[in-house]
Design a protein around this motif. Sequence first.
Motif, PDB file in Angstrom:
ATOM      1  N   PRO A 205      -1.273  -1.314   2.080  1.00 41.31           N
ATOM      2  CA  PRO A 205      -2.221  -2.329   2.574  1.00 41.31           C
ATOM      3  C   PRO A 205      -3.511  -2.394   1.773  1.00 41.31           C
ATOM      4  O   PRO A 205      -4.008  -3.493   1.471  1.00 41.31           O
ATOM      5  CB  PRO A 205      -2.479  -1.897   4.021  1.00 41.31           C
ATOM      6  N   SER A 206      -4.062  -1.246   1.384  1.00 49.60           N
ATOM      7  CA  SER A 206      -5.297  -1.266   0.602  1.00 49.60           C
ATOM      8  C   SER A 206      -5.040  -1.767  -0.813  1.00 49.60           C
ATOM      9  O   SER A 206      -5.906  -2.427  -1.420  1.00 49.60           O
ATOM     10  CB  SER A 206      -5.944   0.123   0.572  1.00 49.60           C
ATOM     11  N   GLN A 207      -3.862  -1.480  -1.357  1.00 52.87           N
ATOM     12  CA  GLN A 207      -3.510  -1.996  -2.681  1.00 52.87           C
ATOM     13  C   GLN A 207      -3.373  -3.514  -2.664  1.00 52.87           C
ATOM     14  O   GLN A 207      -3.816  -4.202  -3.599  1.00 52.87           O
ATOM     15  CB  GLN A 207      -2.211  -1.348  -3.163  1.00 52.87           C
ATOM     16  N   VAL A 208      -2.761  -4.041  -1.606  1.00 48.09           N
ATOM     17  CA  VAL A 208      -2.647  -5.500  -1.466  1.00 48.09           C
ATOM     18  C   VAL A 208      -4.030  -6.125  -1.372  1.00 48.09           C
ATOM     19  O   VAL A 208      -4.326  -7.136  -2.039  1.00 48.09           O
ATOM     20  CB  VAL A 208      -1.803  -5.865  -0.228  1.00 48.09           C
ATOM     21  N   ALA A 209      -4.908  -5.528  -0.555  1.00 42.08           N
ATOM     22  CA  ALA A 209      -6.270  -6.067  -0.405  1.00 42.08           C
ATOM     23  C   ALA A 209      -7.012  -6.056  -1.733  1.00 42.08           C
ATOM     24  O   ALA A 209      -7.708  -7.021  -2.080  1.00 42.08           O
ATOM     25  CB  ALA A 209      -7.026  -5.254   0.642  1.00 42.08           C
ATOM     26  N   GLU A 210      -6.845  -4.984  -2.506  1.00 43.07           N
ATOM     27  CA  GLU A 210      -7.511  -4.898  -3.807  1.00 43.07           C
ATOM     28  C   GLU A 210      -6.987  -5.982  -4.751  1.00 43.07           C
ATOM     29  O   GLU A 210      -7.768  -6.650  -5.452  1.00 43.07           O
ATOM     30  CB  GLU A 210      -7.270  -3.512  -4.400  1.00 43.07           C
ATOM     31  N   LEU A 211      -5.680  -6.168  -4.766  1.00 43.78           N
ATOM     32  CA  LEU A 211      -5.080  -7.181  -5.634  1.00 43.78           C
ATOM     33  C   LEU A 211      -5.561  -8.579  -5.275  1.00 43.78           C
ATOM     34  O   LEU A 211      -5.931  -9.379  -6.152  1.00 43.78           O
ATOM     35  CB  LEU A 211      -3.557  -7.105  -5.526  1.00 43.78           C
ATOM     36  N   VAL A 212      -5.597  -8.895  -3.978  1.00 37.82           N
ATOM     37  CA  VAL A 212      -6.048 -10.222  -3.548  1.00 37.82           C
ATOM     38  C   VAL A 212      -7.508 -10.441  -3.931  1.00 37.82           C
ATOM     39  O   VAL A 212      -7.897 -11.541  -4.357  1.00 37.82           O
ATOM     40  CB  VAL A 212      -5.828 -10.402  -2.032  1.00 37.82           C
ATOM     41  N   ARG A 213      -8.337  -9.402  -3.809  1.00 37.23           N
ATOM     42  CA  ARG A 213      -9.746  -9.517  -4.232  1.00 37.23           C
ATOM     43  C   ARG A 213      -9.836  -9.870  -5.720  1.00 37.23           C
ATOM     44  O   ARG A 213     -10.640 -10.704  -6.125  1.00 37.23           O
ATOM     45  CB  ARG A 213     -10.472  -8.206  -3.975  1.00 37.23           C
ATOM     46  N   PHE A 214      -9.001  -9.224  -6.535  1.00 38.36           N
ATOM     47  CA  PHE A 214      -9.019  -9.527  -7.968  1.00 38.36           C
ATOM     48  C   PHE A 214      -8.520 -10.945  -8.238  1.00 38.36           C
ATOM     49  O   PHE A 214      -9.068 -11.661  -9.085  1.00 38.36           O
ATOM     50  CB  PHE A 214      -8.184  -8.512  -8.746  1.00 38.36           C
TER      51      PHE A 214
END
Length: 365
Positions: free
Chosen positions: A154-163
């Motif tokens: 979940p945190s990896q997905v959030a980081e990717l979407v932010r980028f």
Amino acid sequence: MADGTDTAGGPDGIRGTARGSAPVPLSVLDLATVGSGTTASAALSTTTELARLAERRGYHRFWVAEHHSMPGVASSSPAVILGHLTARTERIRLGSGGVMLPNHAPLVVAEQFGTLEALAPGRIDLGLGRAPGTDGGTAAALRRGRTDGPDEFPSQVAELVRFLDDDYPDAHPYARIHAVPGPVQGSAEGGVQSPHRPPVWLLGSSGFSAELAARLGLPFAFANHFSAANTIPALELYRSAFRPSAVLDAPYALIGVSALAADDEREAYRQVRTGALSMVRLRTGRAGLVPTPEEAEAYPWTPMEEEVADGWLSNVVHGTPDAVRAGLDALVRRTGADELMITTNAHSAAARLRSYDLIADAYGI
């Protein structure tokens, strides 16, 4: 739809439009399978030919999946394959089914798919999975000692979407880091913002990604082709927990299904047995190239192997075009799927290409 007209509808092609007499949009998932007696070059050439056929026949999307350390699968680098396909197709949506995010830095994935979006504006999908797409030892080699795993998804997905959105807050350590190509080019002096960015999908074979996709308001793709027992529970969880978002105002569920059509039932069964033998070998630690139909017929099956093969084949829709259509329609009725993504696991490139043509004919697309 013989003229290959784009089937995309709605934001970023998430809401597809059924064509001909198909009850839902039909799409393709390809693994660039390498058969006995053939090469990876031949397999990737078939993938290209299949993408062009899918576009010509009116399939909605064409996705490739990340796998590693499997001799019979040449799709270890989805972004590379998709870059090749952007230059050889014109309208069909292209995407990953999926990128196994824990294997990669989110910034790298954002850059790769930003590049793909620049190559084929408005045609790129970014499907994300949390499994490694391989065994534990290979996963460790891919991650080079990183300890983050599936629980960090979940945190990896959030980081990717932010980028992808280039919207880290000013105080964040990544605020001055930008995925390029990406939105920062539109905000730079003289820049022009692209109207597109790849839509994110979550992929899964259990309830974990179903619940996360629901919470984030994202489209969800379920791997019915190897986790059929979990399909209904996962979709019920996704739909019941779904929260509307800027991406979707209602749930959108795509179902992956293994299917093969041939001109007669016997030939269809002969072709799918090659995939069954591949699966038996994979599950018993003997992963290899996809065998020929002759190899599968001559193989000395043990009772246990026959049981594994029969269990796998019970989730493969195969037979004549009309029989395959009936099986796919039944799956839509049973699951309420918004879209079907068909994958065909067989040795013969000709048999795979013929199958997608026959299924398109059966639906009049």
